[in-house]
Design a protein around this motif. Structure first.
Motif, PDB file in Angstrom:
ATOM      1  N   SER A  43      54.966  34.264  36.351  1.00  0.00           N
ATOM      2  CA  SER A  43      53.868  34.832  37.138  1.00  0.00           C
ATOM      3  C   SER A  43      52.559  34.777  36.366  1.00  0.00           C
ATOM      4  O   SER A  43      51.488  34.602  36.968  1.00  0.00           O
ATOM      5  CB  SER A  43      54.194  36.271  37.541  1.00  0.00           C
ATOM      6  N   ASN A  47      49.735  32.896  38.396  1.00  0.00           N
ATOM      7  CA  ASN A  47      48.575  33.680  38.812  1.00  0.00           C
ATOM      8  C   ASN A  47      47.309  33.284  38.059  1.00  0.00           C
ATOM      9  O   ASN A  47      46.211  33.383  38.606  1.00  0.00           O
ATOM     10  CB  ASN A  47      48.857  35.177  38.705  1.00  0.00           C
ATOM     11  N   ALA A  50      46.143  30.419  39.996  1.00  0.00           N
ATOM     12  CA  ALA A  50      45.526  30.889  41.237  1.00  0.00           C
ATOM     13  C   ALA A  50      44.128  31.449  40.975  1.00  0.00           C
ATOM     14  O   ALA A  50      43.212  31.249  41.780  1.00  0.00           O
ATOM     15  CB  ALA A  50      46.409  31.949  41.890  1.00  0.00           C
ATOM     16  N   LYS A  63      42.720  38.498  40.692  1.00  0.00           N
ATOM     17  CA  LYS A  63      43.820  37.630  40.275  1.00  0.00           C
ATOM     18  C   LYS A  63      44.062  37.754  38.763  1.00  0.00           C
ATOM     19  O   LYS A  63      45.208  37.752  38.304  1.00  0.00           O
ATOM     20  CB  LYS A  63      43.543  36.183  40.682  1.00  0.00           C
ATOM     21  N   ILE A  66      46.179  40.716  37.946  1.00  0.00           N
ATOM     22  CA  ILE A  66      47.609  40.446  38.124  1.00  0.00           C
ATOM     23  C   ILE A  66      48.148  39.754  36.880  1.00  0.00           C
ATOM     24  O   ILE A  66      49.223  40.105  36.377  1.00  0.00           O
ATOM     25  CB  ILE A  66      47.867  39.597  39.385  1.00  0.00           C
ATOM     26  N   VAL A  67      47.406  38.787  36.353  1.00  0.00           N
ATOM     27  CA  VAL A  67      47.819  38.095  35.122  1.00  0.00           C
ATOM     28  C   VAL A  67      47.957  39.107  33.986  1.00  0.00           C
ATOM     29  O   VAL A  67      48.925  39.075  33.218  1.00  0.00           O
ATOM     30  CB  VAL A  67      46.827  36.972  34.742  1.00  0.00           C
ATOM     31  N   GLU A  70      51.153  41.120  34.441  1.00  0.00           N
ATOM     32  CA  GLU A  70      52.356  40.306  34.214  1.00  0.00           C
ATOM     33  C   GLU A  70      52.514  39.940  32.734  1.00  0.00           C
ATOM     34  O   GLU A  70      53.636  39.891  32.223  1.00  0.00           O
ATOM     35  CB  GLU A  70      52.326  39.053  35.088  1.00  0.00           C
TER      36      GLU A  70
END
Length: 118
Positions: A43, A47, A50, A63, A66-67, A70
């Protein structure tokens, strides 16, 4: 570091975690945590990729957050497995990947701050 270098770095991190996980015993307990580690590490790479295609600064920051989560989760699972596994030959690889997760985390947090203008 440009976005393509970071994409390669996060992908390499995911691949290296995957390869390490192949060396971990296949038991009910390990399988559960290893699955979570594989999901979080891949991920990170997915991500980040992304984030590089974000439609706006706000999208980019979301985004990257999120990184960040994770990468932190990956670091936790690496530390956890290191502490409960008994194969001493795996310690250097765990240590290297924990350090790499920490460095990725620092880069991402710095990028978030820069993007926010902090």
């Amino acid at each position: 570091m440009d976005k393509f270098q970071m994409q390669r770095r996060t992908k390499k991190f995911a691949i290296d975690v995957w390869k390490l996980c192949q060396k971990i015993p296949h038991t009910r307990e390990f399988n559960s945590v290893v699955g979570q580690l594989i999901r979080s590490s891949t991920s990170v790479a997915a991500n980040y990729r992304a984030a590089c295609r974000a439609k706006s600064t706000a999208d980019f920051i979301n985004k990257l957050k999120i990184v960040e989560e994770e990468a932190d989760e990956s670091q936790f699972f690496l530390e956890f497995i290191l502490e409960v596994q008994s194969d001493e030959s795996l310690i250097p690889e765990f240590t290297r990947l924990i350090k790499e997760a920490d460095e990725i985390l620092a880069i991402v947090v710095s990028s978030i701050k820069t993007s926010k203008g902090i």
